[in-house]
Design a protein around this motif. Structure first.
Motif, PDB file in Angstrom:
ATOM      1  N   SER A   1       0.862  -1.186   0.000  1.00 47.73           N
ATOM      2  CA  SER A   1       0.000   0.000   0.000  1.00 47.73           C
ATOM      3  C   SER A   1       0.897   1.234   0.000  1.00 47.73           C
ATOM      4  O   SER A   1       1.728   1.391   0.892  1.00 47.73           O
ATOM      5  N   VAL A   2       0.713   2.096  -1.004  1.00 42.46           N
ATOM      6  CA  VAL A   2       1.487   3.339  -1.105  1.00 42.46           C
ATOM      7  C   VAL A   2       0.580   4.499  -0.723  1.00 42.46           C
ATOM      8  O   VAL A   2      -0.534   4.619  -1.240  1.00 42.46           O
ATOM      9  N   ILE A   3       1.070   5.346   0.186  1.00 43.90           N
ATOM     10  CA  ILE A   3       0.260   6.458   0.691  1.00 43.90           C
ATOM     11  C   ILE A   3       0.993   7.772   0.438  1.00 43.90           C
ATOM     12  O   ILE A   3       2.146   7.948   0.846  1.00 43.90           O
ATOM     13  N   ILE A   4       0.304   8.691  -0.247  1.00 44.59           N
ATOM     14  CA  ILE A   4       0.865   9.999  -0.590  1.00 44.59           C
ATOM     15  C   ILE A   4      -0.084  11.072  -0.074  1.00 44.59           C
ATOM     16  O   ILE A   4      -1.285  11.049  -0.388  1.00 44.59           O
ATOM     17  N   VAL A   5       0.419  12.000   0.716  1.00 45.27           N
ATOM     18  CA  VAL A   5      -0.395  13.101   1.230  1.00 45.27           C
ATOM     19  C   VAL A   5      -0.157  14.338   0.373  1.00 45.27           C
ATOM     20  O   VAL A   5       0.991  14.739   0.148  1.00 45.27           O
ATOM     21  N   ASN A   6      -1.243  14.929  -0.091  1.00 46.76           N
ATOM     22  CA  ASN A   6      -1.139  16.087  -0.975  1.00 46.76           C
ATOM     23  C   ASN A   6      -1.687  17.340  -0.312  1.00 46.76           C
ATOM     24  O   ASN A   6      -2.727  17.320   0.349  1.00 46.76           O
ATOM     25  N   TYR A   7      -0.960  18.445  -0.506  1.00 45.39           N
ATOM     26  CA  TYR A   7      -1.473  19.754  -0.113  1.00 45.39           C
ATOM     27  C   TYR A   7      -0.979  20.771  -1.132  1.00 45.39           C
ATOM     28  O   TYR A   7       0.168  21.228  -1.083  1.00 45.39           O
ATOM     29  N   ASN A   8      -1.825  21.064  -2.117  1.00 49.22           N
ATOM     30  CA  ASN A   8      -1.558  22.095  -3.125  1.00 49.22           C
ATOM     31  C   ASN A   8      -0.368  21.794  -4.031  1.00 49.22           C
ATOM     32  O   ASN A   8       0.301  22.716  -4.505  1.00 49.22           O
ATOM     33  N   VAL A   9      -0.074  20.521  -4.284  1.00 44.35           N
ATOM     34  CA  VAL A   9       1.032  20.184  -5.204  1.00 44.35           C
ATOM     35  C   VAL A   9       0.566  19.109  -6.200  1.00 44.35           C
ATOM     36  O   VAL A   9       1.212  18.092  -6.381  1.00 44.35           O
ATOM     37  N   ARG A  10      -0.551  19.360  -6.858  1.00 48.03           N
ATOM     38  CA  ARG A  10      -1.188  18.360  -7.702  1.00 48.03           C
ATOM     39  C   ARG A  10      -0.286  17.845  -8.818  1.00 48.03           C
ATOM     40  O   ARG A  10      -0.304  16.645  -9.135  1.00 48.03           O
TER      41      ARG A  10
ATOM     42  N   VAL B   1      -4.143  11.160  -0.113  1.00 45.08           N
ATOM     43  CA  VAL B   1      -4.958  11.859   0.876  1.00 45.08           C
ATOM     44  C   VAL B   1      -4.796  13.353   0.630  1.00 45.08           C
ATOM     45  O   VAL B   1      -3.692  13.891   0.750  1.00 45.08           O
ATOM     46  N   ASP B   2      -5.887  14.008   0.247  1.00 47.44           N
ATOM     47  CA  ASP B   2      -5.805  15.448   0.008  1.00 47.44           C
ATOM     48  C   ASP B   2      -6.184  16.196   1.275  1.00 47.44           C
ATOM     49  O   ASP B   2      -7.275  16.028   1.817  1.00 47.44           O
ATOM     50  N   ASN B   3      -5.273  17.056   1.732  1.00 51.86           N
ATOM     51  CA  ASN B   3      -5.449  17.791   2.988  1.00 51.86           C
ATOM     52  C   ASN B   3      -6.134  19.130   2.755  1.00 51.86           C
ATOM     53  O   ASN B   3      -5.604  20.185   3.111  1.00 51.86           O
ATOM     54  N   ASP B   4      -7.311  19.069   2.116  1.00 54.27           N
ATOM     55  CA  ASP B   4      -8.105  20.283   1.880  1.00 54.27           C
ATOM     56  C   ASP B   4      -7.325  21.307   1.058  1.00 54.27           C
ATOM     57  O   ASP B   4      -7.237  22.493   1.411  1.00 54.27           O
ATOM     58  N   SER B   5      -6.764  20.849  -0.056  1.00 51.82           N
ATOM     59  CA  SER B   5      -5.997  21.733  -0.941  1.00 51.82           C
ATOM     60  C   SER B   5      -6.886  22.831  -1.520  1.00 51.82           C
ATOM     61  O   SER B   5      -8.091  22.643  -1.708  1.00 51.82           O
ATOM     62  N   ARG B   6      -6.262  23.963  -1.848  1.00 50.87           N
ATOM     63  CA  ARG B   6      -6.987  25.111  -2.394  1.00 50.87           C
ATOM     64  C   ARG B   6      -6.699  25.327  -3.870  1.00 50.87           C
ATOM     65  O   ARG B   6      -7.092  26.348  -4.440  1.00 50.87           O
ATOM     66  N   ASP B   7      -5.963  24.398  -4.496  1.00 46.52           N
ATOM     67  CA  ASP B   7      -5.583  24.579  -5.902  1.00 46.52           C
ATOM     68  C   ASP B   7      -6.370  23.654  -6.828  1.00 46.52           C
ATOM     69  O   ASP B   7      -5.907  23.339  -7.918  1.00 46.52           O
ATOM     70  N   HIS B   8      -7.553  23.219  -6.385  1.00 45.65           N
ATOM     71  CA  HIS B   8      -8.404  22.308  -7.167  1.00 45.65           C
ATOM     72  C   HIS B   8      -7.727  20.958  -7.403  1.00 45.65           C
ATOM     73  O   HIS B   8      -7.953  20.309  -8.430  1.00 45.65           O
ATOM     74  N   SER B   9      -6.890  20.555  -6.444  1.00 48.28           N
ATOM     75  CA  SER B   9      -6.167  19.283  -6.573  1.00 48.28           C
ATOM     76  C   SER B   9      -7.107  18.106  -6.753  1.00 48.28           C
ATOM     77  O   SER B   9      -6.870  17.231  -7.595  1.00 48.28           O
ATOM     78  N   VAL B  10      -8.166  18.057  -5.956  1.00 49.44           N
ATOM     79  CA  VAL B  10      -9.055  16.889  -5.980  1.00 49.44           C
ATOM     80  C   VAL B  10      -9.666  16.713  -7.365  1.00 49.44           C
ATOM     81  O   VAL B  10      -9.659  15.613  -7.937  1.00 49.44           O
TER      82      VAL B  10
ATOM     83  N   GLU C   1     -10.602  12.522   0.439  1.00 54.49           N
ATOM     84  CA  GLU C   1     -10.750  13.980   0.464  1.00 54.49           C
ATOM     85  C   GLU C   1     -11.043  14.450   1.888  1.00 54.49           C
ATOM     86  O   GLU C   1     -12.151  14.309   2.372  1.00 54.49           O
ATOM     87  N   SER C   2     -10.047  15.020   2.540  1.00 51.50           N
ATOM     88  CA  SER C   2     -10.261  15.572   3.873  1.00 51.50           C
ATOM     89  C   SER C   2     -10.876  16.969   3.765  1.00 51.50           C
ATOM     90  O   SER C   2     -10.524  17.738   2.869  1.00 51.50           O
ATOM     91  N   SER C   3     -11.777  17.273   4.656  1.00 57.57           N
ATOM     92  CA  SER C   3     -12.404  18.598   4.671  1.00 57.57           C
ATOM     93  C   SER C   3     -11.571  19.614   5.435  1.00 57.57           C
ATOM     94  O   SER C   3     -11.921  20.795   5.490  1.00 57.57           O
ATOM     95  N   TYR C   4     -10.483  19.135   6.049  1.00 55.81           N
ATOM     96  CA  TYR C   4      -9.598  20.001   6.826  1.00 55.81           C
ATOM     97  C   TYR C   4      -8.153  19.610   6.546  1.00 55.81           C
ATOM     98  O   TYR C   4      -7.870  18.494   6.125  1.00 55.81           O
TER      99      TYR C   4
END
Length: 376
Positions: A4-13, A37-46, A61-64
């Motif tokens: 299982s590979v886990i990558i956390v994203n925050y505004n680096v799509r 796991v998207d940490n509530d990115s603001r760059d439309h990452s999701v 998709e985390s809301s926070y």
């Protein structure tokens, strides 16, 4: 499920997409699931990642913005792999790296966690690839500028070796280890959680290892390291680790270490303020500075990159072979023509001569350590 590979994203799509592409190449013959796991990115990452990586990854998709530890734990709870790989979004994995690490762990049952040979964006080796536990003595040495012990500098770069701290940029662990010690400590929002996690692996009776498998780490592309928030979060994480694992020691030992950490934080803020003041007063000049690019790849890639260079006004040269590359600040490799393994090894051979850039004809995106340019 093997991995299982886990990558956390925050505004680096865009970096995440490149990271996933490299993971897929490295796991072609391995039963693998990939979580983002998207940490509530603001760059439309999701939206972007859903469109680009549909049916290839699981997106949570985390809301926070939960921080690195909690975000990883969310995916760990949903994962099924016998092995878990925590991977930073601003990394590129060599095609042989994941299999090399898995094979090592299969043959070393006491290896609870494994880290790898990380390369900086200019091809040089990242000393954070091997670290020791920041005990009071080791921490004090590092604060005094004596970092040989902390970075375990006497270990060979080309042979496996036991280490103490595994970098969170690439940390592979056994499922049984996580079942025994739990996930990452949620009290660490960002930074320090890998140190704490590695220490707990050792305390549970397992070993941590360094294996010379190649990855590239852009080193903090997802974090603004010149911000006051970075200084606050980073040094608070160091204090949390120290209190958690060494709070029982005599105040004669703990007080000097804590004071040293606060002093380093104060000096970092002072340096930052000095730089900001110089910029505000106009005392920092970059007149006449321009980044020189060199693009190397197939005719199709070069054709697309010439259009980008004209549109962006880039100073650039274009080559069809690594033997013909010109002096440059950023060497941009065609990721369809060269394997990631080849790119990392070539850059390491010329470490410090240029920064690594990539261009993919799959998504028409140019990625460098400092910027992303979307082609037509």
């Amino acid at each position: 499920m093997k991995l299982s590979v886990i990558i956390v994203n925050y505004n680096v799509r865009y970096y995440v997409e490149q990271c996933v592409n490299s993971v897929e190449r490295a796991t072609r013959n391995i039963d693998t699931e990939i979580f983002i796991v998207d940490n509530d990115s603001r760059d439309h990452s999701v939206h972007y990642l859903h469109n680009r990586l549909k049916d290839r990854v699981e997106i949570i998709e985390s809301s926070y913005n939960l921080g690195f530890a909690r975000a990883n734990n969310m995916a760990i709870r949903q994962s099924d792999g016998d092995y878990i790989l925590l991977l930073n979004p601003d990394t590129i994995v060599g095609e042989n790296s994941i299999k090399t690490v898995l094979d090592f762990m299969e043959s070393h049952p006491k290896a609870g966690g494994v880290g790898v040979k990380m390369h900086n964006s200019n091809g040089s080796l990242a000393k954070e690839s091997r670290r020791a536990i920041p005990t009071p003595f080791v921490s004090l040495l590092k604060m005094l500028g004596l970092s040989t012990r902390y970075y375990m500098s006497r270990l060979s770069w080309d042979e496996p070796g036991q280490i103490e701290i595994i970098s969170g940029a690439f940390c592979m662990v056994r499922r049984e280890v996580v079942d025994k010690i739990g996930g990452l400590d949620k009290d660490f929002f960002m930074y320090g959680e890998d140190i704490d996690f590695s220490y707990r692996i050792l305390k549970a009776g397992y070993e941590n290892w360094y294996v010379p498998a190649n990855i590239l780490h852009y080193k903090g592309e997802s974090t603004q390291k010149t911000s006051y928030r970075y200084v606050h979060v980073f040094y608070q994480a160091m204090i949390k680790f120290f209190r958690k694992h060494y709070g029982h020691l005599s105040f004669l030992i703990t007080i000097p270490i804590k004071l040293a950490i606060y002093l380093r934080a104060f000096l970092a803020l002072l340096t930052m303020e000095y730089v900001h003041l110089h910029k505000k007063l106009g005392l920092t000049f970059n007149e006449g500075f321009s980044t020189i690019f060199c693009f190397v790849g197939s005719s199709g890639m070069l054709g697309e990159c010439k259009k980008i260079a004209r549109r962006k006004g880039l100073e650039a040269s274009f080559c069809k072979s690594l033997d013909d590359i010109q002096p440059c600040d950023v060497l941009v490799y065609d990721t369809e023509m060269f394997s990631y393994e080849e790119i990392i090894k070539h850059a390491n051979k010329h470490a410090g001569s240029f920064n690594i850039g990539t261009y993919s004809r799959r998504n028409h995106i140019l990625i460098t350590p400092t910027e992303v340019i979307v082609g037509s």
